[in-house]
Design an enzyme around this catalytic site. Structure first.
Site, PDB file in Angstrom:
ATOM      1  N   ASP A 100       0.822  -1.210   0.000  1.00  0.00           N
ATOM      2  CA  ASP A 100       0.000   0.000   0.000  1.00  0.00           C
ATOM      3  C   ASP A 100       0.855   1.258   0.000  1.00  0.00           C
ATOM      4  O   ASP A 100       2.078   1.201   0.156  1.00  0.00           O
ATOM      5  CB  ASP A 100      -0.966  -0.015   1.204  1.00  0.00           C
ATOM      6  CG  ASP A 100      -0.299  -0.455   2.497  1.00  0.00           C
ATOM      7  OD1 ASP A 100       0.944  -0.411   2.583  1.00  0.00           O
ATOM      8  OD2 ASP A 100      -1.014  -0.849   3.431  1.00  0.00           O
ATOM      9  N   ASP A 131      -7.528  -3.001  14.154  1.00  0.00           N
ATOM     10  CA  ASP A 131      -8.915  -3.375  13.837  1.00  0.00           C
ATOM     11  C   ASP A 131      -8.956  -4.600  12.915  1.00  0.00           C
ATOM     12  O   ASP A 131      -9.971  -4.876  12.276  1.00  0.00           O
ATOM     13  CB  ASP A 131      -9.670  -2.194  13.197  1.00  0.00           C
ATOM     14  CG  ASP A 131      -8.963  -1.684  11.936  1.00  0.00           C
ATOM     15  OD1 ASP A 131      -7.952  -2.291  11.515  1.00  0.00           O
ATOM     16  OD2 ASP A 131      -9.432  -0.680  11.363  1.00  0.00           O
ATOM     17  N   HIS A 136      -7.227  -5.161  10.162  1.00  0.00           N
ATOM     18  CA  HIS A 136      -7.095  -4.981   8.713  1.00  0.00           C
ATOM     19  C   HIS A 136      -5.767  -5.509   8.190  1.00  0.00           C
ATOM     20  O   HIS A 136      -4.779  -5.570   8.905  1.00  0.00           O
ATOM     21  CB  HIS A 136      -7.327  -3.517   8.287  1.00  0.00           C
ATOM     22  CG  HIS A 136      -6.249  -2.538   8.643  1.00  0.00           C
ATOM     23  ND1 HIS A 136      -6.503  -1.357   9.301  1.00  0.00           N
ATOM     24  CD2 HIS A 136      -4.921  -2.533   8.404  1.00  0.00           C
ATOM     25  CE1 HIS A 136      -5.392  -0.680   9.447  1.00  0.00           C
ATOM     26  NE2 HIS A 136      -4.402  -1.372   8.915  1.00  0.00           N
ATOM     27  N   GLU A 147      -9.721  -1.870   5.210  1.00  0.00           N
ATOM     28  CA  GLU A 147     -10.376  -1.521   6.460  1.00  0.00           C
ATOM     29  C   GLU A 147     -11.637  -2.373   6.668  1.00  0.00           C
ATOM     30  O   GLU A 147     -12.136  -2.985   5.713  1.00  0.00           O
ATOM     31  CB  GLU A 147     -10.747  -0.033   6.421  1.00  0.00           C
ATOM     32  CG  GLU A 147      -9.542   0.898   6.298  1.00  0.00           C
ATOM     33  CD  GLU A 147      -8.771   1.063   7.601  1.00  0.00           C
ATOM     34  OE1 GLU A 147      -8.675   0.085   8.380  1.00  0.00           O
ATOM     35  OE2 GLU A 147      -8.251   2.156   7.838  1.00  0.00           O
TER      36      GLU A 147
HETATM   37  C1  GLP Z   1      -1.050   0.249   8.489  1.00  0.00           C
HETATM   38  C2  GLP Z   1      -0.590  -0.482   7.222  1.00  0.00           C
HETATM   39  C3  GLP Z   1      -0.624  -1.979   7.376  1.00  0.00           C
HETATM   40  C4  GLP Z   1      -0.008  -2.371   8.699  1.00  0.00           C
HETATM   41  C5  GLP Z   1      -0.829  -1.809   9.829  1.00  0.00           C
HETATM   42  C6  GLP Z   1      -0.237  -2.102  11.181  1.00  0.00           C
HETATM   43  O1  GLP Z   1      -2.324   0.763   8.451  1.00  0.00           O
HETATM   44  N1  GLP Z   1      -1.294  -0.119   6.069  1.00  0.00           N
HETATM   45  O2  GLP Z   1       0.035  -2.583   6.295  1.00  0.00           O
HETATM   46  O3  GLP Z   1       0.052  -3.758   8.807  1.00  0.00           O
HETATM   47  O4  GLP Z   1      -0.980  -0.407   9.696  1.00  0.00           O
HETATM   48  O5  GLP Z   1       0.798  -1.232  11.456  1.00  0.00           O
HETATM   49  P1  GLP Z   1       1.882  -1.490  12.558  1.00  0.00           P
HETATM   50  O6  GLP Z   1       2.698  -2.611  12.062  1.00  0.00           O
HETATM   51  O7  GLP Z   1       2.653  -0.213  12.614  1.00  0.00           O
HETATM   52  O8  GLP Z   1       1.148  -1.793  13.803  1.00  0.00           O
END
Ligand code: GLP
Length: 261
Positions: free
Chosen positions: A69, A138, A140, A145
């Site tokens: 992403d 959440d 995702h 989302e």
């Molecule tokens: C973001 C990214 C995801 C990631 C998630 C968790 O929203 N788009 O790819 O897995 O957050 O982030 P973190 O690893 O910083 O907890």
């Protein structure tokens, strides 16, 4: 789905890096196609990749990458763009050819066309061998989302307040500074990968991990799609398991006894 529980985040990350390194080193006949995430979850995996590379144990010359992403509207040199993140945390420190690293372009003039050509590029590369990912609090995956279609492809998504609040830590603590939209591979894109490995760490992910592992497939927790994948692994630390039933933890630890050390 396998759930591999390590005592802490560092051990979970080292195991994950070692697992992926073996796959990369084992592919001699064609490029190895790797899907990659950003965020804090993969940081120690990337650190371990870099260490293995510096010690001559892992080369990325035969690897092509596709990131999950990218925020819309952040230029590549913005410190919070995922382009920048990937260079800083991985690509600048390994021997991958920059031409072989692809990240959705959140600055493209025609974003829908960018999404289509991203899917096309994955197909042309022969599909993703292994998608490494993290999970939002959440539940995702990438930026899919809650409520995202479980058959979705690469597209534009609006970020939820929960995600903006979680990611505000990278934007001076202010959720209003987090871009409101992003390009993201779809749940279907992730599901098409031959293998999916998700790294989950910390108590803030425990509620989502319970939903993903113990409840049914549900678009409100998009990572629960993994229950339908033939080759999915969630690697986590003990803190992330705090909302799981004792019986669930025992069950998965028992079947993985031979695999983790
Ligand atoms: C973001 C990214 C995801 C990631 C998630 C968790 O929203 N788009 O790819 O897995 O957050 O982030 P973190 O690893 O910083 O907890």
């Amino acid at each position: 789905m396998r759930l591999i529980i390590h005592s802490d985040y560092e051990k979970a990350s080292n195991w994950t890096a070692g697992y992926i390194a073996e796959k990369i080193n084992g592919e001699k006949n064609r490029p190895y196609i790797l899907g990659l995430p950003t965020g804090s979850s993969p940081l120690l995996v990337y650190r371990e990749f870099i260490r293995m590379h510096k010690e001559g144990k892992l080369s990325f010359k035969n690897v092509r990458t596709f990131n999950m992403d990218e925020y819309i509207g952040l230029p590549a040199d913005h410190p919070q763009s995922y382009q920048f993140f990937m260079k800083e945390n991985l690509f600048n420190h390994i021997d991958i050819d920059p031409k072989h690293t692809r990240i959705p372009n959140g600055m493209a003039g025609d974003l829908e066309k960018e999404c289509e050509s991203y899917e096309e590029a994955i197909k042309t590369a022969g599909g993703i061998d292994l998608f490494l990912g993290g999970m939002g609090s959440d539940g995702h995956i990438a930026f899919n989302e809650p409520g995202s279609s479980l058959t979705s492809r690469t597209r534009i998504k609006t970020l939820t307040a929960e995600t903006k609040t979680a990611n505000a830590r990278f934007f001076g603590g202010d959720p209003s500074k987090v871009p409101g939209t992003a390009l993201t591979v779809g749940v279907g894109t992730v599901m098409d990968a031959k293998e999916v490995v998700i790294i989950v760490s910390g108590r803030s992910k425990a509620r989502a991990l319970r939903a993903v592992v113990e409840e049914g497939v549900n678009h409100m927790w998009t990572l629960s799609c993994l229950q339908m994948h033939r080759h999915a692994i969630i690697v986590c630390d003990e803190e992330a398991t705090e909302e799981l039933k004792v019986g669930t933890v025992k069950y998965f630890m028992d079947i993985e006894k031979m695999n983790i050390n």
